[in-house]
Design a protein around this motif. Structure first.
Motif, PDB file in Angstrom:
ATOM      1  N   ILE A 225      34.819  45.885  11.055  1.00  0.00           N
ATOM      2  CA  ILE A 225      34.782  44.523  11.215  1.00  0.00           C
ATOM      3  C   ILE A 225      33.763  43.834  10.244  1.00  0.00           C
ATOM      4  N   ASP A 226      33.969  42.640   9.904  1.00  0.00           N
ATOM      5  CA  ASP A 226      33.106  41.729   9.517  1.00  0.00           C
ATOM      6  C   ASP A 226      32.135  41.215  10.196  1.00  0.00           C
ATOM      7  N   PRO A 227      30.750  41.065   9.810  1.00  0.00           N
ATOM      8  CA  PRO A 227      29.677  40.612  10.528  1.00  0.00           C
ATOM      9  C   PRO A 227      29.951  39.365  11.301  1.00  0.00           C
ATOM     10  N   THR A 228      30.693  38.421  10.558  1.00  0.00           N
ATOM     11  CA  THR A 228      30.968  37.293  11.121  1.00  0.00           C
ATOM     12  C   THR A 228      31.522  37.336  12.544  1.00  0.00           C
ATOM     13  N   PHE A 229      32.022  38.530  13.055  1.00  0.00           N
ATOM     14  CA  PHE A 229      32.726  38.548  14.171  1.00  0.00           C
ATOM     15  C   PHE A 229      31.656  39.000  15.322  1.00  0.00           C
ATOM     16  N   LEU A 230      30.406  39.615  14.867  1.00  0.00           N
ATOM     17  CA  LEU A 230      29.530  40.206  15.750  1.00  0.00           C
ATOM     18  C   LEU A 230      28.704  39.077  16.207  1.00  0.00           C
ATOM     19  N   THR A 231      28.562  39.075  17.615  1.00  0.00           N
ATOM     20  CA  THR A 231      27.723  38.099  18.163  1.00  0.00           C
ATOM     21  C   THR A 231      26.495  39.032  18.658  1.00  0.00           C
ATOM     22  N   ASP A 232      25.366  38.097  19.077  1.00  0.00           N
ATOM     23  CA  ASP A 232      24.178  38.697  19.525  1.00  0.00           C
ATOM     24  C   ASP A 232      24.078  38.840  20.982  1.00  0.00           C
ATOM     25  N   GLN A 233      24.742  37.999  21.760  1.00  0.00           N
ATOM     26  CA  GLN A 233      24.486  37.818  23.045  1.00  0.00           C
ATOM     27  C   GLN A 233      25.899  38.126  23.791  1.00  0.00           C
ATOM     28  N   PRO A 234      25.904  38.934  24.921  1.00  0.00           N
ATOM     29  CA  PRO A 234      26.937  39.281  25.626  1.00  0.00           C
ATOM     30  C   PRO A 234      27.224  37.881  26.402  1.00  0.00           C
ATOM     31  N   LYS A 235      28.671  37.931  26.925  1.00  0.00           N
ATOM     32  CA  LYS A 235      29.237  36.707  27.498  1.00  0.00           C
ATOM     33  C   LYS A 235      28.716  36.381  28.826  1.00  0.00           C
ATOM     34  N   THR A 236      28.671  35.154  29.137  1.00  0.00           N
ATOM     35  CA  THR A 236      28.085  34.591  30.559  1.00  0.00           C
ATOM     36  C   THR A 236      29.146  33.627  30.899  1.00  0.00           C
ATOM     37  N   ARG A 237      29.331  33.498  32.187  1.00  0.00           N
ATOM     38  CA  ARG A 237      30.390  32.708  32.927  1.00  0.00           C
ATOM     39  C   ARG A 237      29.759  31.065  32.751  1.00  0.00           C
ATOM     40  N   THR A 238      30.642  30.346  32.185  1.00  0.00           N
ATOM     41  CA  THR A 238      30.083  29.007  32.151  1.00  0.00           C
ATOM     42  C   THR A 238      31.122  28.140  32.969  1.00  0.00           C
ATOM     43  N   SER A 239      32.198  28.706  33.546  1.00  0.00           N
ATOM     44  CA  SER A 239      33.028  27.895  34.412  1.00  0.00           C
ATOM     45  C   SER A 239      33.866  28.941  35.351  1.00  0.00           C
ATOM     46  N   ASP A 240      34.772  28.620  36.291  1.00  0.00           N
ATOM     47  CA  ASP A 240      35.140  29.187  37.381  1.00  0.00           C
ATOM     48  C   ASP A 240      36.220  29.901  36.364  1.00  0.00           C
ATOM     49  N   ARG A 241      36.934  29.474  35.477  1.00  0.00           N
ATOM     50  CA  ARG A 241      38.198  29.768  34.643  1.00  0.00           C
ATOM     51  C   ARG A 241      37.981  31.063  33.759  1.00  0.00           C
ATOM     52  N   VAL A 242      38.642  31.976  33.752  1.00  0.00           N
ATOM     53  CA  VAL A 242      38.430  33.336  33.017  1.00  0.00           C
ATOM     54  C   VAL A 242      39.485  33.088  31.858  1.00  0.00           C
ATOM     55  N   ASN A 243      39.159  33.355  30.766  1.00  0.00           N
ATOM     56  CA  ASN A 243      40.037  33.103  29.771  1.00  0.00           C
ATOM     57  C   ASN A 243      40.555  34.677  29.271  1.00  0.00           C
ATOM     58  N   LEU A 244      41.781  34.763  29.271  1.00  0.00           N
ATOM     59  CA  LEU A 244      42.168  36.312  28.767  1.00  0.00           C
ATOM     60  C   LEU A 244      42.997  35.912  27.472  1.00  0.00           C
TER      61      LEU A 244
END
Length: 423
Positions: A225-244
């Motif tokens: 994988i390219d480093p552009t895809f790598l995030t530093d922080q895990p996901k957090t829920r910002t709304s009730d909608r879960v995007n699959l």
């Protein structure tokens, strides 16, 4: 490493192109990152010349020309296998004469230099399917020869013969015929100083079928994988909608239809909280869209069509959960990209993707039957929608797991192998 003491590598990558996808792009990524660490002479097909020269005008790249007969053959014969759903067994078989010409010309041009030990290592990277020989190994009498990573041959699960038929699996007998008829095939694997296998299945197959000894073969996952895809922080829920999210070609064995059916049978309270985006295109798209309409899921499922690989990053970043029920994956780079973006992954445990995903980064479903995968998908989606702490923990662990697959990390591991072999 002192530049004057860099290892000199002759890297043979017939399929090496920064603007293509799949194996040619992987071949390019290996070349790009490894050449930052050692002295690489790249040998590739002339069809890659325009795209490579636009990025590497000063690099030591040798382009192997193609005869007019081979050019005509490529246009008029091989493309027959690519109409509609790609007939991969036939495509690989018909493509062999193209590769055979390239293979012979590489040998003729470089055999003397290899015999004279101009290079410290000869590394053959593509084709990645484990069914083609490398003639240059005959000149590697005093020069270590590294092959791979090679990957492929993963069978369809027993309960999915209808899909196997759609994917022309009935022609897989061509593989065994090729092994018997192609000169130098067994010799390439049995005489290689080291073979890298892209999956556990392929590793065991090479050991059992081609008698590659344990001390000459190692597991080395093909994708990065390219480093552009790598995030530093895990996901957090910002709304009730879960995007699959699903990313991949819309062909039978990717099983996007099973994912749609799994969404359809979610409890109503869970359905109201999810939205599925399907990124990709292919022969099954019309049928998939019809299924979404029939199941009255138009508000829950969006089709984007085909997008460029670098544009998929935005979809990963805007999603919460990656669902990829493909029943037969050799590499599955999309799973690594999703993990790098912090997405827990739900996959089918058959091939490479089942080795990427661990119990702390997502769920693996055994390919027992279509109904079993559908029901498990429904259950796992519901679990991660309802259990936010588990979802967030898997997000954090996915990022950590993905770091092992950065192209820079993989390149350094390959260079470590070069150093071991060159001693």
């Amino acid at each position: 490493m002192n530049k004057s003491k860099k290892i000199k590598v002759l890297m043979v990558v017939e399929q090496c192109n920064p603007n293509w996808s799949s194996v040619p792009l992987e071949g390019y990524k290996y070349f790009q990152q490894i050449s930052e660490l050692v002295d690489v002479t790249l040998v590739t097909h002339e069809r890659n010349q325009k795209d490579l020269k636009s990025r590497h005008s000063d690099d030591n790249i040798i382009f192997i020309p193609e005869s007019k007969l081979a050019q005509k053959y490529y246009r008029n014969i091989v493309t027959l296998a690519s109409k509609g759903t790609i007939n991969w067994p036939l495509a690989h078989t018909l493509s062999y004469p193209i590769y055979a010409e390239f293979n012979h010309r590489v040998y003729q041009q470089f055999k003397d230099e290899v015999l004279q030990r101009k290079y410290d290592i000869v590394h053959a990277l593509t084709p990645m399917i484990p069914r083609y020989p490398v003639k240059l190994i005959n000149a590697c009498q005093n020069t270590p020869f590294l092959l791979g990573p090679v990957n492929g041959g993963v069978p369809f699960p027993p309960g999915f013969q209808k899909i196997a038929k759609k994917e022309f699996a009935n022609l897989n007998f061509l593989r065994s015929i090729g092994r018997m008829l192609i000169p130098g095939y067994l010799q390439t694997y049995q005489k290689a100083d080291q073979v890298l296998s892209g999956s556990t299945y392929t590793l065991n197959w090479l050991k059992d079928s081609l008698k590659v000894s344990d001390d000459h073969i190692d597991l080395f996952y093909e994708n990065g994988i390219d480093p552009t895809f790598l995030t530093d922080q895990p996901k957090t829920r910002t709304s009730d909608r879960v995007n699959l999210l699903f990313v991949g070609r819309l062909v039978p064995y990717k099983c996007a239809d099973i994912l749609i059916d799994a969404i359809a049978q979610l409890e109503n309270s869970i359905q109201q909280k999810v939205h599925l985006t399907i990124v990709g295109d292919g022969s099954e798209r019309t049928a998939l869209e019809a299924s979404v309409k029939q199941l009255n899921l138009q508000e829950l499922v969006t089709f984007t069509g085909w997008v460029k690989q670098e544009q998929t990053l935005e979809f990963y970043q805007n999603s919460d959960l990656f669902c990829f029920p493909s029943i037969r994956e050799f590499g599955g780079a999309v799973v690594l990209e999703a993990m790098a973006c912090g997405l827990p992954c739900i996959v089918v445990n058959n091939g490479g993707i089942g080795e990427y995903v661990t119990e702390t980064t997502g769920f693996k479903i055994e390919p027992i039957s279509r109904d079993f995968i559908r029901d498990e998908l429904t259950q796992k989606i519901q679990t991660l929608v309802e259990n936010e702490p588990l979802w967030q923990s898997m997000s954090a662990q996915s990022i950590q797991r993905a770091k092992d697959f950065l192209w820079t990390t993989k390149a350094q591991k390959i260079v470590n192998i070069y150093q071991q072999l060159s001693r």
